[in-house]
Design a protein around this motif. Structure first.
Motif, mmCIF file in Angstrom:
data_model
loop_
_atom_site.group_PDB
_atom_site.id
_atom_site.type_symbol
_atom_site.label_atom_id
_atom_site.label_comp_id
_atom_site.label_asym_id
_atom_site.label_seq_id
_atom_site.Cartn_x
_atom_site.Cartn_y
_atom_site.Cartn_z
ATOM 1 N N UNK A 42 0.815 -1.215 0.000
ATOM 2 C CA UNK A 42 0.000 0.000 0.000
ATOM 3 C C UNK A 42 0.847 1.263 0.000
ATOM 4 N N UNK A 43 2.060 1.178 0.570
ATOM 5 C CA UNK A 43 2.906 2.364 0.625
ATOM 6 C C UNK A 43 3.323 2.853 -0.761
ATOM 7 N N UNK A 44 3.276 1.968 -1.769
ATOM 8 C CA UNK A 44 3.617 2.387 -3.124
ATOM 9 C C UNK A 44 2.623 3.415 -3.664
ATOM 10 N N UNK A 45 1.396 3.360 -3.179
ATOM 11 C CA UNK A 45 0.380 4.290 -3.663
ATOM 12 C C UNK A 45 0.770 5.736 -3.378
ATOM 13 N N UNK A 46 1.517 5.953 -2.322
ATOM 14 C CA UNK A 46 1.925 7.307 -1.959
ATOM 15 C C UNK A 46 2.907 7.896 -2.968
ATOM 16 N N UNK A 47 3.462 7.040 -3.812
ATOM 17 C CA UNK A 47 4.444 7.491 -4.795
ATOM 18 C C UNK A 47 3.830 7.738 -6.169
ATOM 19 N N UNK A 48 2.519 7.632 -6.278
ATOM 20 C CA UNK A 48 1.844 7.802 -7.564
ATOM 21 C C UNK A 48 1.297 9.221 -7.674
ATOM 22 N N UNK A 49 1.833 10.023 -8.587
ATOM 23 C CA UNK A 49 1.330 11.392 -8.746
ATOM 24 C C UNK A 49 0.117 11.489 -9.668
ATOM 25 N N UNK A 50 -0.137 10.463 -10.457
ATOM 26 C CA UNK A 50 -1.188 10.532 -11.477
ATOM 27 C C UNK A 50 -2.570 10.627 -10.847
ATOM 28 N N UNK A 51 -3.463 11.420 -11.426
ATOM 29 C CA UNK A 51 -4.860 11.431 -10.993
ATOM 30 C C UNK A 51 -5.435 10.026 -11.085
ATOM 31 N N UNK A 98 -15.861 10.696 -18.237
ATOM 32 C CA UNK A 98 -15.898 11.879 -17.369
ATOM 33 C C UNK A 98 -14.558 12.094 -16.673
ATOM 34 N N UNK A 99 -13.915 11.001 -16.278
ATOM 35 C CA UNK A 99 -12.611 11.101 -15.620
ATOM 36 C C UNK A 99 -11.574 11.687 -16.567
ATOM 37 N N UNK A 100 -11.479 11.135 -17.772
ATOM 38 C CA UNK A 100 -10.495 11.628 -18.738
ATOM 39 C C UNK A 100 -10.759 13.095 -19.055
ATOM 40 N N UNK A 101 -12.022 13.452 -19.235
ATOM 41 C CA UNK A 101 -12.355 14.840 -19.558
ATOM 42 C C UNK A 101 -11.952 15.782 -18.429
ATOM 43 N N UNK A 102 -12.148 15.358 -17.179
ATOM 44 C CA UNK A 102 -11.805 16.225 -16.049
ATOM 45 C C UNK A 102 -10.297 16.391 -15.920
ATOM 46 N N UNK A 103 -9.543 15.309 -16.191
ATOM 47 C CA UNK A 103 -8.087 15.411 -16.129
ATOM 48 C C UNK A 103 -7.569 16.262 -17.276
ATOM 49 N N UNK A 104 -8.085 16.021 -18.474
ATOM 50 C CA UNK A 104 -7.657 16.794 -19.636
ATOM 51 C C UNK A 104 -7.966 18.283 -19.453
#
Length: 300
Positions: A215-224, A277-283
């Motif tokens: 689970x600690x790896x999740x803290x290293x993910x910057x992507x939305x 909707x997710x892709x549109x919000x990130x874009x």
């Protein structure tokens, strides 16, 4: 989820399709669909071959370029031994070969761990993550591994049919099972047996046992990241998803009501809508504030 719809699924392979060869010589089957827009890459779980995604992405292909592929030891890809970590390397190799510098990743079930590993190793290549029914838990891997062991035991003692009978009432939600009846069950079993060999299933289940939630790896993910699940998902809960979201730098949770572990099977329209909707919000540069979850989900 009706028998007639299941029997109409297009699962055929194009014999003319070129295969991508990885650095260790493993040939991967892939398909690209769509004319323009952001690239969305579907990382298949153990039981879902790449061609199946055609049937669950009919509207999403408009405005997006969709990449689907078979994992090694799956479908039309080559059966070549490797450990679980190799899947992230295979994904990098495939993207390199296709000249794709950045993509959205959609992972389901155990393949969400492949997406996690890739996002940690190559953060600059991930525009965003959609993790569907992730078995990730801040409390560790014990439960998931015990389930995987029981599935492997069913496969080794009774073959793919016994495995299907074990997982069917788990991965599909109560509503889908009740409405589909025996007709849907038989049609799904036929497709499952046609898509998966004993050797391929065993290889991928053994690899899944090697994977660690970390689970600690999740803290290293910057992507939305969008954590997407059905409210009748056996592998996770809304509270677990919110705990997972709390470890990520930028995340939202969406729950699809009356749906199990496989929303793309049970609720394909809602599944595609959530990704769109997710892709549109990130874009648009406003995630998560501009992302409005439907149904029981809420912003995290």
């Amino acid at each position: 989820m009706k028998r007639e719809g299941i029997e109409s699924w297009d699962l055929a392979y194009d014999g003319k399709q070129d295969l991508h060869e990885t650095e260790d010589g493993c040939k991967l089957y892939y398909e690209m669909r769509g004319e323009s827009g952001p690239v969305v890459t579907f990382v298949s779980t153990i039981y879902v071959v790449s061609t199946a995604w055609r049937n669950f992405t009919g509207s999403l292909v408009d405005g997006h370029r969709l990449l689907t592929y078979d994992l090694r030891n799956q479908g039309a890809s080559e059966s070549k031994p490797a450990d679980f970590a190799r899947h992230a390397d295979d994904l990098r190799s495939l993207l390199d070969g296709l000249g794709i510098e950045k993509t959205y990743l959609v992972g389901t079930s155990i393949s969400t761990l492949i997406c996690r590993d890739f996002a940690v190793a190559h953060p600059d290549r991930v525009a965003g993550l959609v993790l569907v029914g992730p078995p990730l838990s801040p409390k560790g891997s014990s439960r998931r591994r015990r389930i995987a062991k029981s599935w492997l035991n069913a496969l080794e003692t009774g073959g793919p049919r016994a495995l299907f009978d074990l997982i069917y009432p788990l991965v599909f939600g109560e509503k889908a099972i009740a409405e589909g009846g025996s007709g849907a069950y038989l049609a799904l079993r036929e497709r499952f047996l046609a898509m998966n060999s004993t050797a391929q299933l065993a290889a991928n289940l053994r690899e899944a046992l090697e994977a660690d939630d970390k689970a600690e790896l999740l803290e290293r993910i910057p992507a939305p990241t969008l954590l997407l699940s059905g409210d009748d998902d056996f592998s996770t809960t809304e509270s677990t998803l919110r705990n997972v979201a709390g470890l990520l730098k930028s995340a939202a949770v969406e729950i699809i009501e009356e749906c199990g572990h496989l929303p793309y099977f049970e609720r394909p329209d809602d599944f595609q809508d959530a990704i769109s909707r997710f892709v549109a919000s990130v874009e648009g540069g406003g995630f998560p504030e501009t992302f409005v979850p439907r149904a029981a989900g809420a912003l995290v």
